[in-house]
Design a protein around this motif. Sequence first.
Motif, PDB file in Angstrom:
ATOM      1  N   LEU A  36      75.559  10.443  21.668  1.00 34.75           N
ATOM      2  CA  LEU A  36      75.573   9.185  20.921  1.00 34.75           C
ATOM      3  C   LEU A  36      75.608   8.000  21.878  1.00 34.75           C
ATOM      4  O   LEU A  36      74.950   6.979  21.634  1.00 34.75           O
ATOM      5  N   LEU A  37      76.362   8.121  22.972  1.00 39.81           N
ATOM      6  CA  LEU A  37      76.335   7.067  23.992  1.00 39.81           C
ATOM      7  C   LEU A  37      74.939   6.926  24.586  1.00 39.81           C
ATOM      8  O   LEU A  37      74.508   5.820  24.942  1.00 39.81           O
ATOM      9  N   ALA A  38      74.217   8.034  24.697  1.00 41.96           N
ATOM     10  CA  ALA A  38      72.882   8.028  25.298  1.00 41.96           C
ATOM     11  C   ALA A  38      71.784   7.662  24.307  1.00 41.96           C
ATOM     12  O   ALA A  38      70.608   7.593  24.685  1.00 41.96           O
ATOM     13  N   GLY A  39      72.154   7.438  23.043  1.00 36.74           N
ATOM     14  CA  GLY A  39      71.136   7.108  22.055  1.00 36.74           C
ATOM     15  C   GLY A  39      70.284   8.298  21.656  1.00 36.74           C
ATOM     16  O   GLY A  39      69.125   8.135  21.270  1.00 36.74           O
ATOM     17  N   GLY A  40      70.857   9.487  21.718  1.00 36.22           N
ATOM     18  CA  GLY A  40      70.122  10.699  21.380  1.00 36.22           C
ATOM     19  C   GLY A  40      70.327  11.123  19.939  1.00 36.22           C
ATOM     20  O   GLY A  40      70.652  10.303  19.068  1.00 36.22           O
ATOM     21  N   THR A  41      70.144  12.414  19.703  1.00 41.06           N
ATOM     22  CA  THR A  41      70.292  12.999  18.372  1.00 41.06           C
ATOM     23  C   THR A  41      71.271  14.154  18.447  1.00 41.06           C
ATOM     24  O   THR A  41      71.166  15.004  19.340  1.00 41.06           O
ATOM     25  N   VAL A  42      72.207  14.187  17.504  1.00 35.15           N
ATOM     26  CA  VAL A  42      73.215  15.245  17.442  1.00 35.15           C
ATOM     27  C   VAL A  42      73.051  16.012  16.138  1.00 35.15           C
ATOM     28  O   VAL A  42      72.934  15.396  15.068  1.00 35.15           O
ATOM     29  N   ARG A  43      73.016  17.327  16.209  1.00 39.53           N
ATOM     30  CA  ARG A  43      73.145  18.132  14.998  1.00 39.53           C
ATOM     31  C   ARG A  43      74.515  18.786  15.004  1.00 39.53           C
ATOM     32  O   ARG A  43      74.904  19.426  15.987  1.00 39.53           O
ATOM     33  N   VAL A  44      75.248  18.623  13.895  1.00 37.12           N
ATOM     34  CA  VAL A  44      76.524  19.312  13.733  1.00 37.12           C
ATOM     35  C   VAL A  44      76.343  20.403  12.686  1.00 37.12           C
ATOM     36  O   VAL A  44      75.717  20.187  11.645  1.00 37.12           O
ATOM     37  N   MET A  45      76.857  21.591  12.973  1.00 43.89           N
ATOM     38  CA  MET A  45      76.756  22.725  12.063  1.00 43.89           C
ATOM     39  C   MET A  45      78.050  22.884  11.286  1.00 43.89           C
ATOM     40  O   MET A  45      79.142  22.797  11.855  1.00 43.89           O
ATOM     41  N   ARG A  46      77.926  23.121   9.996  1.00 44.73           N
ATOM     42  CA  ARG A  46      79.105  23.339   9.155  1.00 44.73           C
ATOM     43  C   ARG A  46      79.882  24.558   9.647  1.00 44.73           C
ATOM     44  O   ARG A  46      81.093  24.535   9.750  1.00 44.73           O
ATOM     45  N   LYS A  47      79.160  25.613   9.961  1.00 44.51           N
ATOM     46  CA  LYS A  47      79.773  26.851  10.436  1.00 44.51           C
ATOM     47  C   LYS A  47      78.758  27.578  11.285  1.00 44.51           C
ATOM     48  O   LYS A  47      77.575  27.605  10.963  1.00 44.51           O
ATOM     49  N   PHE A  48      79.223  28.181  12.374  1.00 38.13           N
ATOM     50  CA  PHE A  48      78.299  28.885  13.265  1.00 38.13           C
ATOM     51  C   PHE A  48      77.756  30.136  12.595  1.00 38.13           C
ATOM     52  O   PHE A  48      78.494  30.956  12.055  1.00 38.13           O
TER      53      PHE A  48
END
Length: 517
Positions: free
Chosen positions: A225-237
């Motif tokens: 987020l500091l780098a201005g990128g994209t993050v995907r968060v998974m609900r559960k692995f």
Amino acid sequence: MGETQIAALAEPFGSFPQIIAANAAALGSQVAMRDDDGELTWSELGDRVERIAARLAEEGFERGQSVAILGYSSIPYALVFLAAVRAGGVAAPLTTSASPDQLAGMASDSGAQHIFIDRAKLVELGEDCFAGMTRVVLDEDLDSWMAPEGTIAPAFDPQPGDPFNIIYSSGTTGTPKGIVHSHLMRWRQFASTAASWLESGLPVRTLASTPLYSNTTMVAFLPPLLAGGTVRVMRKFDVLRWLEFAQDDRATATMLVPVQYRRLMQEPRFDDFDLSSLQLKYCTSAPFPADLKREVLDRMPGALIEIYSMTEGGVVCLLEAHKFPDKLHTVGRPAPGSELKVLDDADKPVPPGEAGNLIGRSQTMMAGYKNQPDKTREGYWTDPETGEVWQRMGDIGRVDAEGFVELVGRAKDMIISGGFNIFPVDLEGELLREAEVVEAAVIGVPSERWGETPVGFVTLKNGAGDCEAIRERVNARLGKTQRLAQLHAIEDMPRSHIGKLLKTDLRAEAERRGLPV
């Protein structure tokens, strides 16, 4: 934006909220975040963080106040985390696996007046939970609760010592300790990482598959987020979902714990997925066996970096496994700015190469345990000659001639049998040499004859194997004082939500089985 952004991240201190707001203004329609249900552009992220922070301010939220969050990883969860910091407060994510009493204790300890909670978790805990707190249901009420579109929150200029977040430890009894991190600590941890990603010129697309209440996850959440990128968060692995996301998102970086790497390596369809975009893989939080590191290096593209440290801080060791294939049995060397000492039980330095208690210090030390100054002091060691404060790491280890650190085991897990020190990791390593053994753990159980004696637990390939034959072969390779008294097969190793082996559960299992020996 690139050179200006890199220059800002290179400063000794900076503002997370200001950089995220600048990214939102500059990147507009580019995707900032994805979860299992959809995605959010940078413009949308910036707007919603401001609106949540503004509503908190309208409700009397004060600088330094905590915001409690309880639920599975999702875009709404991440927005509340960021908005708590933007409002001048402290993000306090609560551990979903904790008991109701522990959750109530954590919420009270944090001092939060607001709790943001998933509907499923609220149903599980009951409507009476968190009485007296302002409650917002993350997956139902957040959009209608936040301030109107376009609202800007009051200005907040963070100071280095301001608290950024509280991460609660994975305590097995009582209320877990709240580990407080400052804005300066988080800046020192992640600004340089973000800058290095930008300097590489590669796209920044991370895949975060551990929970957002875990400090482990922050590596794949905050720097991009500091780098201005994209993050995907998974609900559960889930192995196949992770592989699909990594392939379809063209993920360039990820953080996984060892048990997740093992499950990926065991997936029969692993080689069917295109992971060629992966440039950087991190691992932390639990012992990472050398054979598993080797398999990951052989089968997954990109660099592999193991991080050894504590949520509390102390030394940070890095192993660039792709550069040091002969050091996979270690956790690497102290990173720049980190220092390490090895002490005996009397807090005196041990000779080079000998095992002892690890202590460390760095620029990324916690501010302390929330409301527990005595516990904070207990975890420190003060150099009697210089007055420097070091963190007790809780591990036993040794340093080789090239400065690489080999962990021998947790200090609390060391077995003392007949007056001899036995390190479980040595026995676990021998068990893992057996073809039938997938995972191994050794604990000490009480013994009338020896005081303690080692007992092993293993998971077996296809659930088949002769434990007594395995024990005999392993004992033949061990010294007399190390030999396993018993070996038991279990279906799965007990683990926390981030893959830490729970030896407390194994001790309970040993007691249930009528061990001691």
